[in-house]
Design a protein around this motif. Structure first.
Motif, short mmCIF file in Angstrom:
data_model
loop_
_atom_site.label_atom_id
_atom_site.label_comp_id
_atom_site.label_asym_id
_atom_site.label_seq_id
_atom_site.Cartn_x
_atom_site.Cartn_y
_atom_site.Cartn_z
N SER A 169 16.45 -15.68 57.60
CA SER A 169 15.87 -14.82 56.79
C SER A 169 14.02 -14.75 56.30
O SER A 169 13.91 -15.85 57.16
N PRO B 92 11.67 -14.95 55.47
CA PRO B 92 10.61 -16.66 54.83
C PRO B 92 9.61 -16.42 53.37
O PRO B 92 9.53 -15.55 53.24
N SER B 93 9.95 -17.05 52.63
CA SER B 93 9.47 -17.03 51.02
C SER B 93 8.09 -16.99 50.41
O SER B 93 7.38 -16.68 49.83
N ASN C 145 8.86 -22.22 57.37
CA ASN C 145 10.52 -21.73 57.63
C ASN C 145 11.01 -22.90 55.32
O ASN C 145 9.62 -23.36 54.59
N SER C 146 12.16 -23.43 55.89
CA SER C 146 11.79 -23.73 53.91
C SER C 146 11.62 -25.04 53.06
O SER C 146 11.68 -25.15 52.41
N THR C 147 11.00 -25.71 54.24
CA THR C 147 10.63 -27.15 53.83
C THR C 147 9.28 -27.01 53.85
O THR C 147 8.21 -27.33 53.29
#
Length: 656
Positions: A210, A212-213, A171-173
């Motif tokens: 979205s 994931p990076s 996730n984003s964190t």
């Protein structure tokens, strides 16, 4: 079926063919469907419930170029994304999942079903055929050193993965979130294959999350080159044994020229497990159900009038979906989605207007930018041309065509949704006093792009597609300033070898071939004529019909006169003088004149035009071809020129 096979044989032997496709839904002609694979409700179903041992494979019909030769050390790159669903009928039964695969063959040697994905054998020595797969495995097989029953792995010619990871995403964190791939939910997967770095990155996430990076899985090893041949089939494979497990692919996008296009996931179907019920019910339960049913009936009766009024209002505002609408590809957008995307069809989002109505810029919920064409209520073309555009444009996929994403109909209001082209139309970069005039190399490149797109319409499909309105305002420029042919509102399909059926002349004055004044049926030659006019206007920087004065000749006549007088170099756009070699500019004008020959039978085919624009070798395009095609243009097409046509200049280097 014969046309279908001929089409793909043509593509297989076409040089410099790039793969760039997007399927938000599927029909039976989109992919090679092998073994038990079939299309169910626009979705690829890989295995068959009725077969105890079931194997299914689905490949894109055209091989993906991966290296120049089998011995070359340079490997190509590609990007792909797809949405899949794995749903077992019995949750406790063993699972097998599915695999994304690069294979030298559509039928891998000695491939087994079950845990072998229909790709690998149980031989001690793996098959020597190049084979690379990304497995989405929903079963644990200790003999293959599987780490668990829900993982992603990269397989290099061997069922035992070179690298593996439990299914999930970051996730984003930066925290890891588990993802169950075997409950029927739609899973979005992204695979980036970097051939220059010998690296594969795999990312997954559930629909609604979205991208994931951070990738889930990264594998970097020069050994990848050992499992890639010159060109390979790309697609999916799955298998099962005894237990019922549905492996589906709902959408797919791939590009070997950049990042794969975004998939619209908003309207994809969702497959859920069947709920089980008790074989017997107690008397209390039955009584409760009876009471609840009575209450429900009372509520329904009390609200009947309200529902009837609401239905009446809906019917006044929007027609019901008719049977024929369900037959067309691609999918239908909800009206509210398009309304929200265009900010209520705001004038601030207006891109332009034309004979078919207004075009708005829109941004979908997933961030994808689109162009929405709204057909006028009083449009004379109406529903027939609208559906012609849907049926033709929706199935045509080429890097030099504006891609259609979907459509919508609300009452008499008709809408088409296309890829958004951020740099507008070609004519705005040449006429109307642009802030920056398009240079010579840009013009040559865009003309070559349009010719390749038109060549696909004429020769690259199982049906001939006549555009019938080729002009600079119908050529759109993408983010890289590459040309894409758009506006197929006037396009008509007909089988190869059949005459087009029409009763009226359509097109734009100044671009129409002269024979259409007497013969209303358009031909591929009349499209070539319109393209030739566009070549002349782009090179000269002058519109086909000017209003300077009554004494000014038409653009075609003016260029012909200069050619006959040996002053063809004077026709070039003075604003970009010095950017081009005179012989290159004259060569382009001669190609335009050849396309505008008064006699249709003397015009080149668009395939020959592409060869000349790209500067093919003499073996493919004889040196005398250009002079033969331009012979007679200086005397109005009589075929007996007052002076021999000058020899053609040497072919220019291919555009960048």
């Amino acid at each position: 079926m014969l046309h279908y096979l001929v089409f793909f044989v043509f593509l297989l032997f076409s040089p410099c063919f790039a793969l760039d496709f997007l399927f938000n839904s599927f029909n039976s002609t989109d992919l090679l469907l092998l073994n038990d694979t079939r299309i169910e409700s626009s979705v690829v179903r890989l295995t068959n419930d009725s077969n105890e041992f079931s194997v299914g494979r689905a490949f894109y019909p055209v091989r993906l170029p991966m290296r120049a030769t089998n011995t070359s050390t340079t490997i190509s790159s590609f990007s792909t994304s797809f949405v899949f669903s794995i749903l077992p009928q019995i949750t406790s039964s063993p699972g097998f999942g599915l695999a994304f695969v690069l294979s030298n063959s559509t039928t891998p040697k000695d491939a087994l079903s079950g845990q072998y994905f229909g790709l690998f054998s149980n031989a001690t020595t793996p098959s020597v055929a190049p084979l690379l797969a990304v497995e989405f495995d929903t079963g644990q097989n200790p003999e293959f050193n599987d780490l668990d029953g829900n993982h992603v792995g990269i397989d290099l010619n061997n069922i035992e993965s070179a690298v593996t990871h439990t299914a999930g995403y970051y996730n984003s964190t930066g925290g890891f979130v588990d993802l169950d791939m075997r409950n029927g939910q739609n899973v979005h997967a992204w695979i980036e294959f970097d051939g220059t770095q010998f690296e594969i990155n795999v990312t997954i996430a559930p629909i609604g999350v979205s991208r994931p990076s951070k990738p889930l899985l990264t594998y970097k090893n020069a050994a990848i080159a050992n499992y890639v041949s010159a060109d390979m089939y790309v697609g999916f494979s799955a298998s099962k044994v005894t237990w019922v497990e549905a492996q589906r692919v709902l959408a797919w996008s791939l590009s070997d020229t950049g990042i794969a296009r975004n998939i619209n996931t908003t309207n994809l179907p969702i497959f859920l497990p069947e709920s089980s019920s008790s074989s017997s019910l107690s008397a209390g339960v039955i009584a409760g159900i009876s009471i609840a049913s009575v209450v429900f009936v009372v509520i329904c009766l009390s609200g009947l009038y309200w529902f009837w009024q609401k239905k009446k209002r809906i019917e006044e505002e929007e027609d019901e979906i008719e049977d024929w609408e369900l037959e067309y590809w691609p999918h239908r957008f909800p009206y509210e989605d398009l309304r929200e995307a265009t900010k209520g069809f705001s004038d601030n989002e207006l891109l332009g207007s034309g004979g078919f109505g207004r075009v708005y810029k829109g941004t979908l919920a997933n961030g994808t930018e689109v162009a929405v064409k709204c057909v006028n209520h009083d449009s004379k073309q109406g529903l027939r041309e609208f559906m012609a555009e849907i049926s033709s444009m929706g199935r045509l996929q080429h890097k030099n065509l504006v891609q259609m994403r979907g459509w919508c109909r609300k009452g008499n209001e008709l809408m088409l949704v296309y890829d958004y082209m951020p740099n507008g139309s070609l004519n705005r970069w040449i006429f109307d006093k642009p802030k920056q005039v398009m240079g010579w190399e840009g013009r040559r490149r865009v003309l070559a792009d349009v010719a390749e797109g038109l060549n696909y319409l004429h020769h690259g499909w199982d049906q001939v597609v006549l555009h019938r309105d080729i002009k600079s305002s119908n050529v759109l420029l993408d983010s890289e300033m590459r040309g894409r042919l758009g506006d197929f509102g006037l396009a008509k399909l007909y089988q190869h070898g059949q005459a087009a059926k029409t009763t009226r002349v359509v097109g734009t004055l100044g671009y129409l071939a002269p024979e259409l004044a007497n013969v209303v049926a358009p031909t591929a030659a009349s499209d070539v004529y319109s393209f030739g006019v566009m070549v002349l206007e782009v090179v000269c920087g002058r519109k086909p019909i000017e209003t300077w004065s009554e004494d000014d000749p038409l653009l075609i006549d003016w260029v012909r006169e200069l050619y006959a007088e040996g002053k063809l170099h004077e026709a070039g756009d003075s604003r970009i003088a010095g950017e081009y070699k005179v012989e290159d500019m004259e060569r382009m004008l001669k190609i335009g004149l050849a396309c505008c020959h008064p006699e249709p039978q003397h015009r080149p085919t668009v395939k020959e035009v592409v060869a000349m624009l790209l500067g093919e070798e003499a073996s493919a395009v004889p040196g005398s071809l250009l002079s033969e095609l331009t012979r007679g243009v200086d005397d109005g097409g009589s075929g007996e020129a007052s002076a021999p046509a000058p020899p053609p200049p040497p072919p220019p280097s291919p555009p960048a």
